[in-house]
Enzyme design. Structure first.
Site, short mmCIF file in Angstrom:
data_model
loop_
_atom_site.label_atom_id
_atom_site.label_comp_id
_atom_site.label_asym_id
_atom_site.label_seq_id
_atom_site.Cartn_x
_atom_site.Cartn_y
_atom_site.Cartn_z
N CYS A 122 0.87 -1.16 0.00
CA CYS A 122 0.00 0.00 0.00
C CYS A 122 0.92 1.21 0.00
O CYS A 122 1.59 1.50 0.97
CB CYS A 122 -0.90 0.00 1.23
SG CYS A 122 -2.12 1.31 1.15
N LEU A 123 0.96 1.88 -1.12
CA LEU A 123 1.82 3.04 -1.29
C LEU A 123 0.97 4.07 -2.03
O LEU A 123 0.50 3.79 -3.13
CB LEU A 123 3.01 2.61 -2.15
CG LEU A 123 4.32 3.33 -2.07
CD1 LEU A 123 4.87 3.34 -0.65
CD2 LEU A 123 5.33 2.66 -2.99
#
Length: 157
Positions: free
Chosen positions: A92-93
């Site tokens: 999750c970026l």
């Protein structure tokens, strides 16, 4: 950008990254005939609980890159609030979300950001809430578990 233009952009970025890779990383194609799938070998940053570990990641570029973001996943198991703990290792970026990705963004920036979240997780964007909570409230336990996983899965010497 046509499919040919997308292909040229990918080749250019691959060439730049392989000639001058981000710190602690080695980048190569998984299969020489497919420029859309890259293997990244990343050393755990020295200033993190992941120091001494060697992590393998898979970067997949969509056919319409750079208009759509790449996906990045750890194939080496890692105990981290921003990486799914389901065997898929999806990251999750923020930069990789469709609504935040911009065509001028480059893969080198994605890899730099990946390395930086190993040093300082983004707890506001965690995919593993329990791990983020542990990081916030029981940091010594988080550090111990993360180091155990590095030893178990990331080949710490």
């Amino acid at each position: 950008m046509s499919a040919g233009g997308s292909h040229k952009r990918i080749i250019k970025e691959l060439s730049e990254i392989t000639q001058s890779p981000p710190q602690g990383m080695k980048v190569s194609l998984v299969d020489e005939s497919d420029v859309h799938v890259w293997e990244i070998l990343m050393d755990g940053p020295e200033q993190s609980v992941y120091a001494g570990g060697h992590f393998k990641l898979l970067l997949t570029l969509p056919k319409d890159y750079p208009f759509k973001p790449p996906t990045l996943a750890f194939t080496t198991k890692i105990y981290h609030p921003n990486v799914t703990n389901d065997g898929k290792g999806a990251m999750c970026l923020g930069l990789l979300r469709s609504d935040e990705w911009k065509p001028p963004n480059k893969i080198a920036a994605v890899l730099d950001m990946t390395r930086s979240i190993l040093v300082e997780p983004n707890l506001d964007d965690a995919v593993e809430g329990a791990i983020a909570e542990e990081y916030r409230t029981r940091r010594k336990e988080f550090d111990r578990t993360a180091r155990e996983w590095v030893g178990k899965y990331a080949g710490r010497k």
